[in-house]
Design an enzyme around this catalytic site. Sequence first.
Site, PDB file in Angstrom:
ATOM      1  N   GLY A 107       0.843  -1.200   0.000  1.00 27.38           N
ATOM      2  CA  GLY A 107       0.000   0.000   0.000  1.00 27.38           C
ATOM      3  C   GLY A 107       0.870   1.239   0.000  1.00 27.38           C
ATOM      4  O   GLY A 107       2.075   1.165   0.247  1.00 27.38           O
ATOM      5  N   LYS A 108       0.303   2.378  -0.307  1.00 25.74           N
ATOM      6  CA  LYS A 108       1.038   3.650  -0.221  1.00 25.74           C
ATOM      7  C   LYS A 108       0.041   4.790  -0.171  1.00 25.74           C
ATOM      8  O   LYS A 108      -1.040   4.708  -0.763  1.00 25.74           O
ATOM      9  CB  LYS A 108       1.926   3.837  -1.449  1.00 25.74           C
ATOM     10  CG  LYS A 108       3.023   4.857  -1.252  1.00 25.74           C
ATOM     11  CD  LYS A 108       4.147   4.240  -0.463  1.00 25.74           C
ATOM     12  CE  LYS A 108       5.413   5.026  -0.480  1.00 25.74           C
ATOM     13  NZ  LYS A 108       6.537   4.142  -0.139  1.00 25.74           N
TER      14      LYS A 108
END
Length: 419
Positions: A107-108
């Site tokens: 994720g980011k």
Amino acid sequence: MEEVLSSSLYTQQVKKLYKVGELLGLDNETLETLSQPERVIQVKIQIRGSDGKIKTFIGWRSQHNSALGPYKGGVRYHPNVTQDEVIALSMIMTWKNSLLLLPYGGGKGGIRIDPKKLTREEIEQLSRKYIQALYKYLGSDLDVPAPDVNTDSQTMAWYLDEYIKITGKVDFAVFTGKPVELGGISVRLYSTGLGVATIAKEASEKYIGGIEGKRVIIQGFGNVGYYTAKYLAQMGAKIIGISDSKGGVIYNDGIDVEKAFEIKQKTGSVINYPEGKKVTNDELLISDCDILIPAALENVISKFNAPKVKAKIIVEGANGPLTADADEIMRQRGIIVVPDILANAGGVVGSYVEWANNKMGQIIDDEEAKKLIITRMTNAFNTLYDYHKRKLEDQDLRTAAMALSVDRVVSSMKARGLL
Ligand code: GLU
């Protein structure tokens, strides 16, 4: 326009993925699926500025893949953040977490702001609003953010406080990179730099006869660049070039890392380092050295400057600093590129120790944590080195690293019936 689009970080990552897919014999359907994030959330964030006026910002969280576990990855605050970039960075996290055998997906997050133009109070408001907008999608078993460019343990403390207030869940494991008093581990602050230095040392031993006396240039003097320089100097390397967003300095007699740090604290930039020659970031990247460590932002080495790079080894402290074209040029020129998904993974390995500690009730001490990070990084390097030699010697290290990561993600997706 086309040049700009074709050089976006996302396009670069998809190119790299398709190359690996071909080697692994993956079909187009699978590659198409892996190119798309599972979910991207866009949020509008409004704060009341210190001048009394409402300021509006835009932010994202991209959840790329959760086949191996909860999404995991940092949140960056930067004026150039785009949705496309955040998606690409979340994809890089999927491969990084897989390569390091961590129980996480990728994720980011990002907010499009220039934090230098906001007050501390405004940044606190903004950070809290980001969590208000996203808390439903976060959790220690769902998505675990951490620091990235221009965010730190204070940002995580605000996130955690806001999350606990909204949800009523006192779950410290929902964010990593926190202050020590809030379940953080002191090692996390320098774990990315320690990891980059450890990998640069391993790579030097394998490819250029050891780290002792090797001349190193580092682009970027934030958390990653500074600690990488510090540990490499301790390991016997000579730091001859450093830079930040304002420019850099080359000093062949060797830069005193602590002195440079103090100068940056006092004057705002390493360009005020008294000795040596001032250079631009572009000049720094093509200056003579043994090891080049781009530890700032993405796409800084492309087909335009790749032919002029003089280093023998490049270690990617940043995420995505080389474009796919640059990779190919380095391969042809026989320059070793140690890819981001291995080189800068010390940060997320540090996060993993912190997260596990929070889940288990703080049973890993700092000394053990530090050892665990070094061991995991060294083992991952050796696994990759052997695999590259045995199976993919005519390819670059990134391709071999991605082959290992992608294969693990694909196997887990197949086992779950997702492919
Ligand atoms: N932002 C760091 C990275 O790009 C760390 C992520 C984390 O600790 O979750 O790897």
